[in-house]
Design a protein around this motif. Sequence first.
Motif, PDB file in Angstrom:
ATOM      1  N   SER A  84       0.865  -1.175   0.000  1.00 12.35           N
ATOM      2  CA  SER A  84       0.000   0.000   0.000  1.00 12.35           C
ATOM      3  C   SER A  84       0.906   1.230   0.000  1.00 12.35           C
ATOM      4  N   TYR A  85       0.455   2.290  -0.644  1.00 13.38           N
ATOM      5  CA  TYR A  85       1.324   3.437  -0.849  1.00 13.38           C
ATOM      6  C   TYR A  85       1.839   4.030   0.460  1.00 13.38           C
ATOM      7  N   ASP A  86       1.045   3.989   1.518  1.00 18.17           N
ATOM      8  CA  ASP A  86       1.481   4.595   2.776  1.00 18.17           C
ATOM      9  C   ASP A  86       2.568   3.773   3.469  1.00 18.17           C
ATOM     10  N   GLN A  87       2.879   2.584   2.925  1.00 16.81           N
ATOM     11  CA  GLN A  87       3.974   1.773   3.454  1.00 16.81           C
ATOM     12  C   GLN A  87       5.297   2.052   2.743  1.00 16.81           C
ATOM     13  N   VAL A  88       5.272   2.872   1.716  1.00 10.17           N
ATOM     14  CA  VAL A  88       6.475   3.163   0.933  1.00 10.17           C
ATOM     15  C   VAL A  88       7.024   4.515   1.373  1.00 10.17           C
ATOM     16  N   GLN A  89       8.229   4.500   1.934  1.00 11.88           N
ATOM     17  CA  GLN A  89       8.903   5.717   2.346  1.00 11.88           C
ATOM     18  C   GLN A  89       9.892   6.119   1.251  1.00 11.88           C
ATOM     19  N   VAL A  90       9.775   7.345   0.771  1.00  7.78           N
ATOM     20  CA  VAL A  90      10.599   7.788  -0.347  1.00  7.78           C
ATOM     21  C   VAL A  90      11.189   9.164  -0.067  1.00  7.78           C
ATOM     22  N   ARG A  91      12.445   9.309  -0.422  1.00  9.89           N
ATOM     23  CA  ARG A  91      13.091  10.616  -0.455  1.00  9.89           C
ATOM     24  C   ARG A  91      13.236  10.998  -1.930  1.00  9.89           C
ATOM     25  N   ILE A  92      13.013  12.247  -2.261  1.00 10.84           N
ATOM     26  CA  ILE A  92      13.026  12.687  -3.654  1.00 10.84           C
ATOM     27  C   ILE A  92      14.139  13.715  -3.820  1.00 10.84           C
ATOM     28  N   LEU A 109       3.257  12.374  -5.631  1.00 12.98           N
ATOM     29  CA  LEU A 109       3.349  11.135  -4.863  1.00 12.98           C
ATOM     30  C   LEU A 109       2.698  11.272  -3.488  1.00 12.98           C
ATOM     31  N   ALA A 110       2.831  12.431  -2.871  1.00 16.01           N
ATOM     32  CA  ALA A 110       2.190  12.637  -1.573  1.00 16.01           C
ATOM     33  C   ALA A 110       0.675  12.591  -1.705  1.00 16.01           C
ATOM     34  N   GLN A 111       0.138  13.136  -2.780  1.00 18.26           N
ATOM     35  CA  GLN A 111      -1.307  13.096  -2.991  1.00 18.26           C
ATOM     36  C   GLN A 111      -1.814  11.664  -3.142  1.00 18.26           C
ATOM     37  N   ARG A 112      -0.957  10.774  -3.641  1.00 17.00           N
ATOM     38  CA  ARG A 112      -1.356   9.375  -3.817  1.00 17.00           C
ATOM     39  C   ARG A 112      -1.208   8.561  -2.536  1.00 17.00           C
ATOM     40  N   GLY A 113      -0.588   9.143  -1.523  1.00 20.02           N
ATOM     41  CA  GLY A 113      -0.473   8.450  -0.250  1.00 20.02           C
ATOM     42  C   GLY A 113       0.914   7.954   0.089  1.00 20.02           C
ATOM     43  N   PHE A 114       1.908   8.144  -0.803  1.00 18.38           N
ATOM     44  CA  PHE A 114       3.275   7.746  -0.471  1.00 18.38           C
ATOM     45  C   PHE A 114       3.788   8.624   0.677  1.00 18.38           C
ATOM     46  N   GLU A 115       4.591   8.026   1.541  1.00 16.97           N
ATOM     47  CA  GLU A 115       5.185   8.785   2.644  1.00 16.97           C
ATOM     48  C   GLU A 115       6.479   9.427   2.156  1.00 16.97           C
ATOM     49  N   VAL A 116       6.418  10.688   1.806  1.00 18.84           N
ATOM     50  CA  VAL A 116       7.586  11.414   1.314  1.00 18.84           C
ATOM     51  C   VAL A 116       8.343  11.976   2.508  1.00 18.84           C
ATOM     52  N   LEU A 117       9.552  11.494   2.726  1.00 23.03           N
ATOM     53  CA  LEU A 117      10.342  11.894   3.885  1.00 23.03           C
ATOM     54  C   LEU A 117      11.021  13.240   3.687  1.00 23.03           C
ATOM     55  N   GLY A 118      11.167  13.676   2.457  1.00 17.93           N
ATOM     56  CA  GLY A 118      11.815  14.954   2.206  1.00 17.93           C
ATOM     57  C   GLY A 118      12.253  15.066   0.765  1.00 17.93           C
ATOM     58  N   ARG A 168      22.362   0.277   1.320  1.00 18.60           N
ATOM     59  CA  ARG A 168      21.727   0.893   2.484  1.00 18.60           C
ATOM     60  C   ARG A 168      20.991  -0.128   3.343  1.00 18.60           C
ATOM     61  N   GLU A 169      20.758   0.236   4.579  1.00 21.16           N
ATOM     62  CA  GLU A 169      19.936  -0.550   5.483  1.00 21.16           C
ATOM     63  C   GLU A 169      18.507  -0.009   5.428  1.00 21.16           C
ATOM     64  N   GLY A 170      17.520  -0.871   5.612  1.00 20.01           N
ATOM     65  CA  GLY A 170      16.145  -0.429   5.653  1.00 20.01           C
ATOM     66  C   GLY A 170      15.492  -0.418   4.284  1.00 20.01           C
ATOM     67  N   ALA A 171      14.223  -0.018   4.266  1.00 19.36           N
ATOM     68  CA  ALA A 171      13.401  -0.113   3.053  1.00 19.36           C
ATOM     69  C   ALA A 171      13.127   1.235   2.399  1.00 19.36           C
ATOM     70  N   THR A 172      13.795   2.289   2.846  1.00 19.29           N
ATOM     71  CA  THR A 172      13.589   3.597   2.239  1.00 19.29           C
ATOM     72  C   THR A 172      14.085   3.595   0.794  1.00 19.29           C
ATOM     73  N   VAL A 173      13.350   4.267  -0.081  1.00 22.30           N
ATOM     74  CA  VAL A 173      13.688   4.349  -1.502  1.00 22.30           C
ATOM     75  C   VAL A 173      14.004   5.804  -1.843  1.00 22.30           C
ATOM     76  N   ASP A 174      15.052   6.013  -2.629  1.00 18.46           N
ATOM     77  CA  ASP A 174      15.377   7.348  -3.127  1.00 18.46           C
ATOM     78  C   ASP A 174      14.947   7.462  -4.582  1.00 18.46           C
ATOM     79  N   LEU A 175      14.189   8.498  -4.899  1.00 20.47           N
ATOM     80  CA  LEU A 175      13.850   8.823  -6.280  1.00 20.47           C
ATOM     81  C   LEU A 175      14.764   9.949  -6.728  1.00 20.47           C
ATOM     82  N   LEU A 176      15.580   9.684  -7.747  1.00 19.81           N
ATOM     83  CA  LEU A 176      16.471  10.680  -8.315  1.00 19.81           C
ATOM     84  C   LEU A 176      15.880  11.135  -9.644  1.00 19.81           C
ATOM     85  N   VAL A 177      15.586  12.401  -9.749  1.00 17.97           N
ATOM     86  CA  VAL A 177      14.951  12.941 -10.953  1.00 17.97           C
ATOM     87  C   VAL A 177      16.041  13.401 -11.914  1.00 17.97           C
ATOM     88  N   GLY A 178      16.081  12.790 -13.106  1.00 17.94           N
ATOM     89  CA  GLY A 178      17.120  13.092 -14.081  1.00 17.94           C
ATOM     90  C   GLY A 178      16.707  14.126 -15.108  1.00 17.94           C
TER      91      GLY A 178
END
Length: 222
Positions: A84-92, A109-118, A168-178
């Motif tokens: 579920s989207y609220d289980q995905v932690q992402v840094r952008i 992504l925040a509007q869809r429910g993803f947890e954007v950490l920053g 990395r440790e943990g399940a956090t995902v980084d989105l890098l915008v190219g």
Amino acid sequence: MSTPVQDPARVARRRREHERQAVVFGVLVAFLLVAALGALAVYTGAISAPFARPFTSNEQETTSEPPPCLPAVEDQPDGALPLSYDQVQVRIFNASGMSGLAGANQKVLAQRGFEVLGTGNYDSTYDAELAAGSTLATNELRFGRDGVVAAYTLAAQFPAIEMVLDDREGATVDLLVGEAYERPLDEADVPLAADQPLINVEGCAPVDEVEPVPAPTPAEEE
């Protein structure tokens, strides 16, 4: 009537001139023939053009490692289901050099429910894999072994995206915008269903066989 006597020196000089002209003409013909054959080879694709690429580029090349395949899940015999989207932690992070792209993705992504950490700028001084002053050509996800399912869930939001395993440790995902920025798909077009297993990306390898790149520590915006 007597035949005029030719000067031997003049005759020899003319002979040398004719020989030089023949050599120059032969070299010119050979050069033109080689150039024509080279042009034909480039045109047919037999060889690549020497200047097909720029002499220098600030774009970072993508990793040569394949993306990781989805892990096996004991209670999901048909394959891992999307989170579920609220289980995905992402840094952008903006790795394009153009302002505003991290914030634009954060809003969607925040509007869809993803947890954007920053959000932040992807500073090359924090990443050994990124040369100083360089940028990324395309969107990219970076994640650890515990974040593979989260990364696949996030990757489905985009028409195309590179997936890179790091240490990395943990399940956090980084989105890098190219630089070749592709906005997220419309939510109705995202190919996910809660009860349908995720699909491995083409060319993936078991996660234990993929060599992870060093995990970055990007600089967050103030």
